[in-house]
Design an enzyme around this catalytic site. Sequence first.
Site, PDB file in Angstrom:
ATOM      1  N   LYS A 207       0.852  -1.286   0.142  1.00  0.00           N
ATOM      2  CA  LYS A 207       0.088  -0.038   0.008  1.00  0.00           C
ATOM      3  C   LYS A 207       0.918   1.122  -0.251  1.00  0.00           C
ATOM      4  O   LYS A 207       1.912   1.161   0.561  1.00  0.00           O
ATOM      5  CB  LYS A 207      -0.940   0.131   1.325  1.00  0.00           C
ATOM      6  CG  LYS A 207      -1.475   1.223   1.357  1.00  0.00           C
ATOM      7  CD  LYS A 207      -2.472   1.209   2.633  1.00  0.00           C
ATOM      8  CE  LYS A 207      -3.046   2.475   2.976  1.00  0.00           C
ATOM      9  NZ  LYS A 207      -3.970   2.700   4.141  1.00  0.00           N
ATOM     10  N   GLU A 256      -7.789  12.916  12.558  1.00  0.00           N
ATOM     11  CA  GLU A 256      -7.106  11.752  12.687  1.00  0.00           C
ATOM     12  C   GLU A 256      -6.064  12.141  14.014  1.00  0.00           C
ATOM     13  O   GLU A 256      -5.391  12.726  13.609  1.00  0.00           O
ATOM     14  CB  GLU A 256      -6.319  11.245  11.644  1.00  0.00           C
ATOM     15  CG  GLU A 256      -5.747  10.099  11.605  1.00  0.00           C
ATOM     16  CD  GLU A 256      -5.434   9.270  10.350  1.00  0.00           C
ATOM     17  OE1 GLU A 256      -6.036   9.550   9.359  1.00  0.00           O
ATOM     18  OE2 GLU A 256      -5.169   7.965  10.479  1.00  0.00           O
TER      19      GLU A 256
HETATM   20  C1  LIG Z   1      -4.164  10.997   3.327  1.00  0.00           C
HETATM   21  C2  LIG Z   1      -5.348  11.421   3.730  1.00  0.00           C
HETATM   22  O1  LIG Z   1      -6.391  10.674   4.355  1.00  0.00           O
HETATM   23  C3  LIG Z   1      -5.965   9.539   5.029  1.00  0.00           C
HETATM   24  C4  LIG Z   1      -6.848   9.324   6.290  1.00  0.00           C
HETATM   25  C5  LIG Z   1      -8.038   8.718   6.113  1.00  0.00           C
HETATM   26  C6  LIG Z   1      -8.535   7.897   5.003  1.00  0.00           C
HETATM   27  C7  LIG Z   1      -7.669   7.971   4.010  1.00  0.00           C
HETATM   28  C8  LIG Z   1      -7.896   7.175   2.892  1.00  0.00           C
HETATM   29  O2  LIG Z   1      -9.202   6.441   2.889  1.00  0.00           O
HETATM   30  O3  LIG Z   1      -7.150   7.029   1.953  1.00  0.00           O
HETATM   31  C9  LIG Z   1      -6.044   8.165   4.048  1.00  0.00           C
HETATM   32  O4  LIG Z   1      -5.416   7.021   4.437  1.00  0.00           O
HETATM   33  C10 LIG Z   1      -5.998  12.798   3.497  1.00  0.00           C
HETATM   34  O5  LIG Z   1      -6.976  13.076   4.011  1.00  0.00           O
HETATM   35  O6  LIG Z   1      -5.050  13.496   2.785  1.00  0.00           O
END
Ligand SMILES: C=C(O[C@H]1C=CC=C(C(=O)O)[C@@H]1O)C(=O)O
Length: 453
Positions: A207, A256
């Site tokens: 990933k 987060e």
């Molecule tokens: C990298 C980001 O989100 C992260 C945090 C929540 C969900 C995410 C997703 O579903 O891709 C990402 O991991 C951003 O908001 O720029």
Amino acid sequence: MPKTTGHKNTTLRFYTETIEVSRLSAHAFFEAGDEKYKGKRFFWENKEKTLTLVGLGHAHIISNNYKENRYSDIDTKWKELCQSSLKEVVDVSPILFGGFAFDPSNKISSEWDTFPSAFFTVATFQLVIRNEQAFVSIHYITEEQESAEAFEHLRIERDTLIHTAQVKELKVHEKPEIIEREDRLKEEYLNAVEDVTKRIKQDEVKKVVIGRSLKLTFNHAFSAATAIYNASNEQPESYLFGLEKEDKMFFGATPERLVKVEKGQVQSSGIAGSVKRGKNSIEDKQLGEGLLVDSKNLGEHKYVVDMIQQVFTKYCEDIKLPSRPKLMKIRDIQHLFTPIEGRLKQDSSLFELVEALHPTPALGGEPRMEAVKIIRESEHMNRGYYAAPIGWINSEGDGEFVVGIRSALLENQHAYLYAGGGIVAESSSIDEFEETRVKFRPMLRTFGGKMNE
Ligand SMILES: C=C(O[C@H]1C=CC=C(C(=O)O)[C@@H]1O)C(=O)O
Ligand SMILES: [Mg+2]
């Protein structure tokens, strides 16, 4: 002789004096610093709205440009500064607030050139609003023997700032107009997603989070205080952070948590896997329930939870987490969310956890170092403090760090917005591009931009 507490170490003398004040607006206190402390302020509001911090002026800066040991350097210098534990009657600890660059090895020149690998400050005037109580502390750090006159001058300034915050209305700034919007590096983003998906299918990596950036230009400078105030109103369910440095402010409304340590209790949040909010409650429910069973997003999420749990095993005991994620619904988006908690092991610390966790696979990828290397090579941008730890620690070692997403770097009449998403084997570049469009919305709302361009 002022009623101050001397935190004395070998070279610096750290004087603090704290008073309790009747309720005042944190936004108004931040704006009261516009005239004399612009470029030297910070703002923090936790998700639960039980703690708000505002810093005006730099009593002290702890920063470095290290690639290695940048966390332990800040930790050691902070501990040195707080060497003695003499405390005030009202028991409000000095706060160190700041952030880290996502990747100190990324040397691409950008809007972030003036931000070092780690940048933390102790405020001259620190407002702490905890539940319903408000305290203002003066911090005076000097190598000299403390001078009563200097402190008297700071008291007068403190009272002026409190009076301004309590009696002057928040300035209503004329809302600047967005005159230009640039999708920066859009092709590079789409190519990077395609390339990463290919590398995942070739088992090179599992990933990688790939991000991109928007640049907005306004018809005149956007006030930092207004930007934070707007973000607070637009995203009531998120953390709010703001960190000024010279003529720039990094700020955002992030859902987060990276890690919180309070009296030995440790909490983190696995947040990864996303879908937009529905246009109505029925569609919203369907989208959310679909997310909870979607293999691509569940896989994206599991990398994050597994990694956080692994880190907790090293630094915590009594680790607790639910067996499956739940939904976190915020204004523009809904995420898969897994809370993780534990008790801090003896001799472990908040900065050790920040270092061990950053970046989680929600912001970097899996395996971590391979993902960070691919991000460095294929994003063709410098993330600066986007998606990196930002937060605070007090003199007892308690504190909280979030990851700086749903964020922007504001520089007078320019704003640089950042958004990314987890790329896994099933990712499609169009879907991921659309996901980043949704993630730009909190900051676009803050700046009064149109949502659907
Ligand atoms: C990298 C980001 O989100 C992260 C945090 C929540 C969900 C995410 C997703 O579903 O891709 C990402 O991991 C951003 O908001 O720029
Ligand atoms: Mg995603």
